[in-house]
Design a protein around this motif. Structure first.
Motif, mmCIF file in Angstrom:
data_model
loop_
_atom_site.group_PDB
_atom_site.id
_atom_site.type_symbol
_atom_site.label_atom_id
_atom_site.label_comp_id
_atom_site.label_asym_id
_atom_site.label_seq_id
_atom_site.Cartn_x
_atom_site.Cartn_y
_atom_site.Cartn_z
ATOM 1 N N GLU A 55 -9.137 -4.117 -1.507
ATOM 2 C CA GLU A 55 -9.272 -3.933 -0.725
ATOM 3 C C GLU A 55 -8.211 -4.877 0.326
ATOM 4 O OE1 GLU A 55 -12.547 -3.124 1.384
ATOM 5 O OE2 GLU A 55 -13.101 -1.368 0.400
ATOM 6 N N GLY A 86 -7.273 0.964 -4.092
ATOM 7 C CA GLY A 86 -7.507 1.825 -4.358
ATOM 8 C C GLY A 86 -7.756 0.573 -5.744
ATOM 9 N N ASN A 93 -10.369 -0.299 -6.594
ATOM 10 C CA ASN A 93 -11.743 -1.749 -6.048
ATOM 11 C C ASN A 93 -10.955 -2.679 -5.494
ATOM 12 O OD1 ASN A 93 -13.879 -0.308 -6.414
ATOM 13 N ND2 ASN A 93 -14.044 -1.177 -9.060
ATOM 14 N N ARG A 148 -7.660 -0.079 1.650
ATOM 15 C CA ARG A 148 -8.335 0.717 0.603
ATOM 16 C C ARG A 148 -6.368 0.275 0.232
ATOM 17 N NH1 ARG A 148 -12.908 1.500 -0.950
ATOM 18 N NH2 ARG A 148 -13.632 1.352 0.735
ATOM 19 N N SER A 200 1.048 -1.128 -0.651
ATOM 20 C CA SER A 200 0.391 -0.266 0.111
ATOM 21 C C SER A 200 0.512 1.567 0.028
ATOM 22 C CB SER A 200 -0.646 0.193 0.768
ATOM 23 O OG SER A 200 -0.424 -0.013 2.339
ATOM 24 N N TRP A 236 -8.926 -3.563 7.514
ATOM 25 C CA TRP A 236 -9.206 -3.249 6.096
ATOM 26 C C TRP A 236 -7.886 -1.882 5.534
ATOM 27 C CZ3 TRP A 236 -10.759 -7.016 2.662
ATOM 28 C CH2 TRP A 236 -11.815 -8.224 3.312
#
Length: 160
Positions: free
Chosen positions: A39, A35, A37, A33, A12, A31
């Motif tokens: 995760e 990006g 979609n 994210r 990430s 979780w």
């Protein structure tokens, strides 16, 4: 080698997750994210279960089966010496060149915890495990005791 949290932080390109060089740092699900979609879920790892018996847990710790990062080696060595004093006194005094009668006297005259600690100090002296200044290094002595036991240097000993 790295853990799940470290890997997720790297992917990430953030430092969102707490990491450490020992197991058990992650205590809840989280979780992250990335990006597009995507995760990632960081979860606590699998740690040793709670054992129904302290004896079973100690036996596993004595043999090195439980990861040492989650143990207090000095405490494990303390309980190992307690066990050896009760069940294998002759092997213990032979390995560390202790005087059997002196050890028996210590066990009879002192409270159990103090007696065990005194025996550990005597083992430290016999192995030359000193801190700067001449005091016995309990941590180093504990490591030596555990290593000697795990390598069979104290003798052939069964725990059950």
């Amino acid at each position: 080698m790295c853990g799940k949290s470290s890997l997720i932080n790297k992917i990430s390109q953030k430092s969102s997750l707490k990491v450490g060089n020992r197991p058990g740092v992650t205590i809840k699900k989280q979780w992250i994210r990335l990006g597009n979609n995507i995760e990632l879920l960081d979860t606590p790892g699998v740690l040793w279960p709670k054992f129904q018996s302290d004896k079973v847990a100690l036996n596993l710790a004595f043999t090195g089966t439980i990861k040492e990062e989650i143990l207090d080696k000095e405490e494990i060595a303390f309980y190992l010496i307690k066990f050896l004093l009760e069940k294998h006194l002759d092997k213990l005094v032979e390995k560390y060149k202790l005087e059997k009668e002196e050890i028996k006297k210590i066990l009879n005259e002192k409270k159990e915890n103090m007696a065990i600690l005194e025996v550990i100090v005597k083992i430290g002296k016999s192995r030359g495990a000193y801190k700067q200044g001449g005091e016995v290094d309990i941590k180093k002595t504990s490591n030596l005791i555990l290593t000697d036991f795990r390598e069979g240097k104290i003798g052939k000993i069964t725990l059950e």
